[in-house]
Design a protein around this motif. Structure first.
Motif, PDB file in Angstrom:
ATOM      1  N   SER A 198      37.738  47.633  45.818  1.00 49.99           N
ATOM      2  CA  SER A 198      36.724  46.932  46.379  1.00 49.99           C
ATOM      3  C   SER A 198      35.258  47.225  45.624  1.00 49.99           C
ATOM      4  O   SER A 198      34.575  46.117  45.427  1.00 49.99           O
ATOM      5  CB  SER A 198      36.312  47.284  47.948  1.00 49.99           C
ATOM      6  OG  SER A 198      37.318  46.678  48.817  1.00 49.99           O
ATOM      7  N   TRP A 199      35.179  48.479  45.459  1.00 49.32           N
ATOM      8  CA  TRP A 199      33.872  48.623  44.302  1.00 49.32           C
ATOM      9  C   TRP A 199      34.074  48.109  43.139  1.00 49.32           C
ATOM     10  O   TRP A 199      33.114  47.528  42.678  1.00 49.32           O
ATOM     11  CB  TRP A 199      33.886  50.386  44.390  1.00 49.32           C
ATOM     12  CG  TRP A 199      32.969  50.701  43.373  1.00 49.32           C
ATOM     13  CD1 TRP A 199      31.671  50.823  43.653  1.00 49.32           C
ATOM     14  CD2 TRP A 199      32.937  51.094  42.139  1.00 49.32           C
ATOM     15  NE1 TRP A 199      30.835  51.310  42.526  1.00 49.32           N
ATOM     16  CE2 TRP A 199      31.486  51.419  41.651  1.00 49.32           C
ATOM     17  CE3 TRP A 199      34.182  51.215  41.261  1.00 49.32           C
ATOM     18  CZ2 TRP A 199      31.643  51.948  40.245  1.00 49.32           C
ATOM     19  CZ3 TRP A 199      33.940  51.444  39.698  1.00 49.32           C
ATOM     20  CH2 TRP A 199      32.582  51.921  39.339  1.00 49.32           C
ATOM     21  N   GLN A 200      35.220  47.867  42.347  1.00 50.73           N
ATOM     22  CA  GLN A 200      35.443  47.362  41.248  1.00 50.73           C
ATOM     23  C   GLN A 200      35.287  45.813  41.158  1.00 50.73           C
ATOM     24  O   GLN A 200      34.632  45.221  40.576  1.00 50.73           O
ATOM     25  CB  GLN A 200      36.850  47.574  40.683  1.00 50.73           C
ATOM     26  CG  GLN A 200      37.233  48.883  40.268  1.00 50.73           C
ATOM     27  CD  GLN A 200      38.537  49.125  39.769  1.00 50.73           C
ATOM     28  OE1 GLN A 200      39.560  48.282  39.774  1.00 50.73           O
ATOM     29  NE2 GLN A 200      38.816  50.383  39.307  1.00 50.73           N
ATOM     30  N   LYS A 201      35.619  45.208  42.305  1.00 50.48           N
ATOM     31  CA  LYS A 201      35.254  43.736  42.573  1.00 50.48           C
ATOM     32  C   LYS A 201      33.676  43.507  42.758  1.00 50.48           C
ATOM     33  O   LYS A 201      33.242  42.548  41.991  1.00 50.48           O
ATOM     34  CB  LYS A 201      35.800  43.356  43.971  1.00 50.48           C
ATOM     35  CG  LYS A 201      35.520  41.709  44.308  1.00 50.48           C
ATOM     36  CD  LYS A 201      36.147  41.536  45.451  1.00 50.48           C
ATOM     37  CE  LYS A 201      35.839  40.092  45.833  1.00 50.48           C
ATOM     38  NZ  LYS A 201      36.433  39.813  47.246  1.00 50.48           N
ATOM     39  N   ASP A 202      33.090  44.365  43.275  1.00 50.97           N
ATOM     40  CA  ASP A 202      31.622  44.213  43.579  1.00 50.97           C
ATOM     41  C   ASP A 202      31.019  44.512  42.194  1.00 50.97           C
ATOM     42  O   ASP A 202      29.929  43.696  41.826  1.00 50.97           O
ATOM     43  CB  ASP A 202      31.023  45.209  44.836  1.00 50.97           C
ATOM     44  CG  ASP A 202      31.483  44.828  46.193  1.00 50.97           C
ATOM     45  OD1 ASP A 202      31.916  43.573  46.432  1.00 50.97           O
ATOM     46  OD2 ASP A 202      31.476  45.699  47.004  1.00 50.97           O
ATOM     47  N   ARG A 203      31.482  45.315  41.492  1.00 50.83           N
ATOM     48  CA  ARG A 203      30.993  45.747  40.086  1.00 50.83           C
ATOM     49  C   ARG A 203      31.094  44.550  39.194  1.00 50.83           C
ATOM     50  O   ARG A 203      30.253  44.122  38.499  1.00 50.83           O
ATOM     51  CB  ARG A 203      31.490  46.853  39.633  1.00 50.83           C
ATOM     52  CG  ARG A 203      30.806  47.491  38.301  1.00 50.83           C
ATOM     53  CD  ARG A 203      31.418  49.125  38.053  1.00 50.83           C
ATOM     54  NE  ARG A 203      30.832  49.412  36.679  1.00 50.83           N
ATOM     55  CZ  ARG A 203      31.331  49.219  35.470  1.00 50.83           C
ATOM     56  NH1 ARG A 203      32.591  48.738  35.430  1.00 50.83           N
ATOM     57  NH2 ARG A 203      30.960  49.721  34.459  1.00 50.83           N
ATOM     58  N   VAL A 204      32.278  43.958  39.251  1.00 51.62           N
ATOM     59  CA  VAL A 204      32.559  42.661  38.444  1.00 51.62           C
ATOM     60  C   VAL A 204      31.728  41.729  38.664  1.00 51.62           C
ATOM     61  O   VAL A 204      30.819  40.986  37.738  1.00 51.62           O
ATOM     62  CB  VAL A 204      34.102  42.458  38.329  1.00 51.62           C
ATOM     63  CG1 VAL A 204      34.137  40.984  37.639  1.00 51.62           C
ATOM     64  CG2 VAL A 204      34.913  43.440  37.635  1.00 51.62           C
ATOM     65  N   LEU A 205      31.242  41.456  39.993  1.00 51.98           N
ATOM     66  CA  LEU A 205      30.554  40.190  40.376  1.00 51.98           C
ATOM     67  C   LEU A 205      29.003  40.565  40.069  1.00 51.98           C
ATOM     68  O   LEU A 205      28.343  39.697  39.736  1.00 51.98           O
ATOM     69  CB  LEU A 205      30.750  40.344  41.953  1.00 51.98           C
ATOM     70  CG  LEU A 205      31.987  39.463  42.325  1.00 51.98           C
ATOM     71  CD1 LEU A 205      31.910  39.487  43.991  1.00 51.98           C
ATOM     72  CD2 LEU A 205      32.364  37.887  41.927  1.00 51.98           C
ATOM     73  N   GLU A 206      28.661  41.747  40.002  1.00 54.61           N
ATOM     74  CA  GLU A 206      27.489  42.085  39.588  1.00 54.61           C
ATOM     75  C   GLU A 206      27.290  42.036  38.306  1.00 54.61           C
ATOM     76  O   GLU A 206      26.108  41.562  37.733  1.00 54.61           O
ATOM     77  CB  GLU A 206      27.117  43.702  40.234  1.00 54.61           C
ATOM     78  CG  GLU A 206      25.715  44.121  39.768  1.00 54.61           C
ATOM     79  CD  GLU A 206      25.332  45.609  40.111  1.00 54.61           C
ATOM     80  OE1 GLU A 206      24.325  46.065  39.719  1.00 54.61           O
ATOM     81  OE2 GLU A 206      26.334  46.157  40.873  1.00 54.61           O
ATOM     82  N   GLN A 207      28.108  42.355  37.343  1.00 59.31           N
ATOM     83  CA  GLN A 207      27.989  42.209  35.983  1.00 59.31           C
ATOM     84  C   GLN A 207      28.095  40.738  35.423  1.00 59.31           C
ATOM     85  O   GLN A 207      27.398  40.236  34.774  1.00 59.31           O
ATOM     86  CB  GLN A 207      28.974  42.881  35.243  1.00 59.31           C
ATOM     87  CG  GLN A 207      29.030  44.492  35.407  1.00 59.31           C
ATOM     88  CD  GLN A 207      30.254  45.180  34.751  1.00 59.31           C
ATOM     89  OE1 GLN A 207      31.429  44.768  34.556  1.00 59.31           O
ATOM     90  NE2 GLN A 207      30.128  46.422  34.556  1.00 59.31           N
TER      91      GLN A 207
END
Length: 358
Positions: free
Chosen positions: A133-142
């Motif tokens: 979930s953290w990786q998904k949010d990070r990709v969306l943020e990038q």
């Protein structure tokens, strides 16, 4: 082919048994000499009463009777130390606590097994439900800055009348659009990987529950009677039934974990193959850069390779389960003490006898 492998295996067992018997005979005969001093003292003083032999050291019955060696210290050994019987013998509590990672193993006092299951499950839970979930949010943020930039150049293209400027803005828009697609591709890969890891987590939990049941079952109904190999092979055609026939419920759980995880990985890999093939066809129609097309083609090849590896893995796991069911049935009475006997020799020593029924 199976008959040849079985014959080779049996021949190796016989050879190993012969070597072991020969070594045991020579070693024991050399290290267990006859008590000649007791015999000489008995001859020298026939009037003296012979010392009574303790019951614990005397042979209790015929050592060739199935299940008995005649030696109390051997006959009272646990049949299988991996499944030592415990006082905690409630099926209901075993299965209820097995709903928690390793709980059934802790209840039945198999703490090492329970610790491994608990540790691995907790790591998978963290990976699937927190890290992914953290990786998904990070990709969306990038991806958000690239998405905003694409929107900006799209607006400039609509508002500009100069052809040169439009061509420039279009090139920059496509550049940032490709960056957005790369982030979208990464997000898709992470989602499919999360699905596969979730399947492996479910399989591991199923293994923990079946292993806990297997501990309870062997604690109450363990048998060292010889099982029929043909029956084990026929039941093994349905994955897991051959292991259950042999009382190896933990092995059946491992088999199901492998099959569930591999099947989910095949599905996710195929999904990614189809996703990247669609991307490839879209890029070919758009006449996109060769660099982007090569990257997408490489991902198609990568996921096809992954999919094929998991397909081969499922086939190998299935074949292994058949062989495991047959071998376990063949060696089902291996723990029976009838196969070992320690007998005196005429020369005053001792000899070890080892037999293998098949």
């Amino acid at each position: 082919m199976l008959n040849r492998l079985l014959a080779i295996f049996l021949f190796a067992c016989l050879a190993f048994a012969g070597v072991a018997v020969a070594q045991a005979d020579s070693t024991v005969a050399a290290t267990v000499p006859a008590d000649t001093s007791a015999a000489e003292s008995a001859e020298a003083d026939p009037g003296e009463e012979a010392e009574e032999v303790p019951a614990d050291t005397a042979f209790q019955g015929d050592p060739l009777v199935k299940g008995k060696t005649g030696i109390r210290s051997i006959d009272t050994l646990p049949v299988n130390e991996w499944d030592i019987p415990t006082k905690r013998n409630s099926l209901g509590l075993t299965m209820l606590l097995s709903l928690f990672p390793g709980g059934g193993q802790y209840y039945t006092e198999h703490y090492v097994r329970g610790g491994f299951i608990t540790g691995i499950e907790l790591l998978l839970v963290y990976e699937v439900y927190f890290n992914k979930s953290w990786q998904k949010d990070r990709v969306l943020e990038q991806a958000q800055p690239f998405r905003d930039t694409v929107s900006m150049y799209s607006k400039l293209i609509r508002e500009t009348q100069d052809r040169d400027s439009i061509a420039y803005y279009q090139g920059k828009r496509n550049e940032y659009a490709n960056r957005v697609r790369e982030k979208s591709d990464k997000k898709m890969e992470q989602e499919d990987l999360r699905y596969a890891e979730n399947a492996w987590l479910f399989g591991l939990h199923l293994y923990g529950m079946m292993d806990a049941f297997g501990i309870w079952y062997n604690n109450n109904y363990r048998s060292v009677e010889l099982r029929d190999m043909k029956t084990a092979l026929l039941l093994g055609l349905i994955p897991g039934l051959g292991q259950m026939y042999n009382g190896e419920f933990g092995k059946a759980g491992l088999l199901y974990m492998g099959l569930i995880g591999a099947a989910a990985s095949i599905r996710t890999s195929q999904n990614m193959v189809e996703y990247y093939l669609d991307r490839k066809h879209f890029l070919e129609k758009e006449n996109s850069s060769s660099e982007e097309l090569d990257r997408v083609t490489e991902r198609v090849t990568y996921y096809r390779k992954n999919r094929n590896q998991y397909i081969w893995g499922v086939a190998l796991i299935y074949l292994y389960s058949l062989g495991d069911a047959v071998v376990d049935a063949l060696l089902s009475d291996f723990d029976n003490p009838t196969h070992f006997a320690l007998l005196p020799t005429l020369t005053g020593g001792a000899q070890a006898l080892f037999t293998l029924d098949f």
